[in-house]
Enzyme design. Structure first.
Site, mmCIF file in Angstrom:
data_model
loop_
_atom_site.group_PDB
_atom_site.id
_atom_site.type_symbol
_atom_site.label_atom_id
_atom_site.label_comp_id
_atom_site.label_asym_id
_atom_site.label_seq_id
_atom_site.Cartn_x
_atom_site.Cartn_y
_atom_site.Cartn_z
ATOM 1 N N SER A 122 -25.765 -32.711 31.055
ATOM 2 C CA SER A 122 -24.830 -33.256 30.076
ATOM 3 C C SER A 122 -25.216 -34.659 29.660
ATOM 4 C CB SER A 122 -23.429 -33.335 30.680
ATOM 5 O OG SER A 122 -23.032 -32.083 31.135
ATOM 6 N N HIS A 143 -27.899 -27.624 25.898
ATOM 7 C CA HIS A 143 -26.624 -27.990 26.518
ATOM 8 C C HIS A 143 -25.483 -27.131 25.972
ATOM 9 C CE1 HIS A 143 -23.221 -31.030 27.149
ATOM 10 N NE2 HIS A 143 -23.421 -30.351 28.251
ATOM 11 N N GLU A 155 -26.155 -27.853 22.152
ATOM 12 C CA GLU A 155 -26.931 -29.023 21.730
ATOM 13 C C GLU A 155 -28.380 -28.819 22.168
ATOM 14 O OE1 GLU A 155 -23.963 -32.862 21.946
ATOM 15 O OE2 GLU A 155 -24.540 -31.998 23.866
ATOM 16 N N ASN A 194 -20.751 -35.385 24.414
ATOM 17 C CA ASN A 194 -20.194 -36.135 25.545
ATOM 18 C C ASN A 194 -20.138 -37.636 25.279
ATOM 19 O OD1 ASN A 194 -19.340 -34.202 27.414
ATOM 20 N ND2 ASN A 194 -21.461 -33.759 27.944
HETATM 21 N N1 CAA Z 1 -15.295 -14.003 26.833
HETATM 22 C C1 CAA Z 1 -15.059 -14.011 25.506
HETATM 23 N N2 CAA Z 1 -13.963 -14.552 24.945
HETATM 24 C C2 CAA Z 1 -13.031 -15.066 25.768
HETATM 25 C C3 CAA Z 1 -13.199 -15.067 27.171
HETATM 26 C C4 CAA Z 1 -14.394 -14.513 27.689
HETATM 27 N N3 CAA Z 1 -14.661 -14.500 29.001
HETATM 28 N N4 CAA Z 1 -12.132 -15.676 27.725
HETATM 29 C C5 CAA Z 1 -11.332 -16.038 26.702
HETATM 30 N N5 CAA Z 1 -11.869 -15.666 25.527
HETATM 31 C C6 CAA Z 1 -11.343 -15.909 24.188
HETATM 32 C C7 CAA Z 1 -9.970 -15.299 23.997
HETATM 33 O O1 CAA Z 1 -10.060 -13.962 23.615
HETATM 34 C C8 CAA Z 1 -9.378 -16.162 22.907
HETATM 35 O O2 CAA Z 1 -9.947 -15.791 21.652
HETATM 36 P P1 CAA Z 1 -9.026 -15.719 20.315
HETATM 37 O O3 CAA Z 1 -8.501 -17.111 20.113
HETATM 38 O O4 CAA Z 1 -9.973 -15.256 19.260
HETATM 39 O O5 CAA Z 1 -7.966 -14.731 20.659
HETATM 40 C C9 CAA Z 1 -9.955 -17.545 23.229
HETATM 41 O O6 CAA Z 1 -11.142 -17.305 23.998
HETATM 42 C C10 CAA Z 1 -8.958 -18.376 24.041
HETATM 43 O O7 CAA Z 1 -8.695 -17.684 25.263
HETATM 44 P P2 CAA Z 1 -7.271 -17.571 25.947
HETATM 45 O O8 CAA Z 1 -6.223 -17.294 24.908
HETATM 46 O O9 CAA Z 1 -7.350 -16.638 27.063
HETATM 47 O O10 CAA Z 1 -7.077 -18.969 26.603
HETATM 48 P P3 CAA Z 1 -6.523 -20.271 25.987
HETATM 49 O O11 CAA Z 1 -5.940 -20.064 24.639
HETATM 50 O O12 CAA Z 1 -5.713 -20.857 27.068
HETATM 51 O O13 CAA Z 1 -7.863 -21.128 25.758
HETATM 52 C C11 CAA Z 1 -9.783 -22.386 26.324
HETATM 53 C C12 CAA Z 1 -8.631 -21.536 26.837
HETATM 54 C C13 CAA Z 1 -10.800 -21.476 25.606
HETATM 55 C C14 CAA Z 1 -10.438 -23.018 27.532
HETATM 56 C C15 CAA Z 1 -9.227 -23.429 25.298
HETATM 57 O O14 CAA Z 1 -8.152 -24.113 25.874
HETATM 58 C C16 CAA Z 1 -10.282 -24.423 24.871
HETATM 59 O O15 CAA Z 1 -11.122 -24.141 24.029
HETATM 60 N N6 CAA Z 1 -10.203 -25.626 25.468
HETATM 61 C C17 CAA Z 1 -11.152 -26.696 25.154
HETATM 62 C C18 CAA Z 1 -12.392 -26.502 25.967
HETATM 63 C C19 CAA Z 1 -13.410 -27.578 25.684
HETATM 64 O O16 CAA Z 1 -13.208 -28.549 24.976
HETATM 65 N N7 CAA Z 1 -14.590 -27.400 26.316
HETATM 66 C C20 CAA Z 1 -15.668 -28.324 26.202
HETATM 67 C C21 CAA Z 1 -15.755 -29.085 27.476
HETATM 68 S S1 CAA Z 1 -17.092 -30.232 27.400
HETATM 69 C C22 CAA Z 1 -18.363 -29.367 28.075
HETATM 70 O O17 CAA Z 1 -18.276 -28.256 28.497
HETATM 71 C C23 CAA Z 1 -19.657 -30.050 28.069
HETATM 72 C C24 CAA Z 1 -19.931 -30.918 29.205
HETATM 73 O O18 CAA Z 1 -21.090 -31.276 29.334
HETATM 74 C C25 CAA Z 1 -18.934 -31.419 30.093
#
Ligand code: CAA
Length: 289
Positions: A122, A143, A155, A194
């Site tokens: 990251s 990434h 990325e 990030n």
């Molecule tokens: N495979 C495919 N699709 C999936 C899935 C899986 N295993 N699990 C969930 N989904 C889909 C769902 O079907 C749903 O799709 P639709 O909106 O089209 O219906 C969507 O993903 C959301 O799923 P849920 O409704 O079950 O869950 P939620 O609404 O509570 O969302 C979340 C959960 C996806 C985590 C959402 O809250 C989110 O996007 N949060 C932000 C996450 C984020 O910002 N991540 C980046 C972090 S930074 C990083 O990772 C980089 C680093 O270096 C630190």
């Protein structure tokens, strides 16, 4: 080799490694996941299987496709099993020594000199990982974002040594084979996402630390007031507080900006193993997953 990558290796089967392995297997690729020993390899398999089940439950994947994807995955405790890979993606803990050790070993193990060695770091310099090998031109940052099966971005990070055809290969792989959207970044700590996200997460930690607002209200504020899918403290819990602290330390180390410095509360929580979802408690408490 662009477009012809069929044999992928993933080093590390934690939340990022398991997610990367899942999307590779779902794209029809022969995928080998290497973990530190048989127990960790079994846990990685369970992590992927649980995520595939979730995808089926949510109607994103046919049950048969989930079974096929799992069948395409091999879990191993030995890096030697990656010798015939065309692309290896390293996704071990966000620690420079651990990642350098993996690259030094992969350089000796992966036989094809044209194979690409990618890191899911990251914030650590891709250049340093390249310099740990004899093929820095084949080393690149790739990434992904958590949860990997859900978030469409990758990325691609170019170090001063990365060759243009290495970039073309991983870009084609991420975009065409995995169906992700690619953005490019130079090799600066935090890359694009990030460098913007982490100071925001740290500001939320400082806000909670100062007693200015509760964790629940900070998260509700950004979810309901700005339509973010999750508030900053829930997101920090999802990423893992140890990972957030490591990224912040790398950003601070690179730019010396006080806003990047990990706040004391974050450091204490990491020491206390209150790492977020993966340990059941961070800024919020989670049930058994
Ligand atoms: N495979 C495919 N699709 C999936 C899935 C899986 N295993 N699990 C969930 N989904 C889909 C769902 O079907 C749903 O799709 P639709 O909106 O089209 O219906 C969507 O993903 C959301 O799923 P849920 O409704 O079950 O869950 P939620 O609404 O509570 O969302 C979340 C959960 C996806 C985590 C959402 O809250 C989110 O996007 N949060 C932000 C996450 C984020 O910002 N991540 C980046 C972090 S930074 C990083 O990772 C980089 C680093 O270096 C630190």
């Amino acid at each position: 080799m662009n477009g012809n990558i069929r044999r992928v290796g993933v080093v590390g089967g934690g939340q990022m490694g398991a997610g990367i392995a899942e999307v590779c297997a779902r794209a029809g690729l022969d995928t080998v996941v290497c973990e530190a020993g048989a127990t960790a390899a079994r846990a990685a398999r369970e992590r992927v299987a649980a995520s595939l089940d979730r995808a089926v439950e949510r109607g994103k994947l046919e049950a048969e496709a989930a079974r096929d994807a799992l069948a395409r995955l091999i879990f191993t405790g030995s890096l030697e099993d990656l010798s015939d890979r065309q692309l290896v993606i390293e996704a071990v803990i966000e620690n420079a020594d651990a990642k350098t050790e993996v690259f030094t070993a992969l350089d000796k193990i992966v036989e094809d000199p044209a194979a690409v060695l990618a890191t899911n770091t990251s914030a650590l310099p891709v250049m340093r990982l390249g310099m740990a090998t004899s093929r820095a031109d084949r080393v690149v940052g790739l990434h992904f974002f958590n949860p990997v099966p859900v978030l469409p971005l990758v990325e691609v990070v170019t170090s001063l040594h990365t060759a243009p055809d290495t970039i073309a290969t991983v870009e084609g792989f991420a975009a065409r084979t995995l169906g992700k959207t690619v953005v490019h970044s130079r090799d600066r700590a935090g890359f694009v996402v990030n460098a913007l996200l982490v100071p925001y997460l740290l500001a939320a930690v400082r806000m909670a630390e100062s007693g200015f607002a509760t964790a629940a209200d900070i998260d509700a504020g950004m979810e309901l007031g700005c339509a973010h899918p999750m508030g900053p403290l829930k997101l920090a819990d999802l990423i893992g507080l140890d990972t957030v602290a490591s990224i912040a330390a790398s950003l601070y180390d690179e730019f010396k900006e006080p806003l990047y410095a990990p706040p004391p509360l974050l450091q204490r929580m990491v020491e206390a193993r209150l790492l977020g979802r993966k340990t059941g408690r961070g800024f919020h408490v989670y049930g058994q997953e």
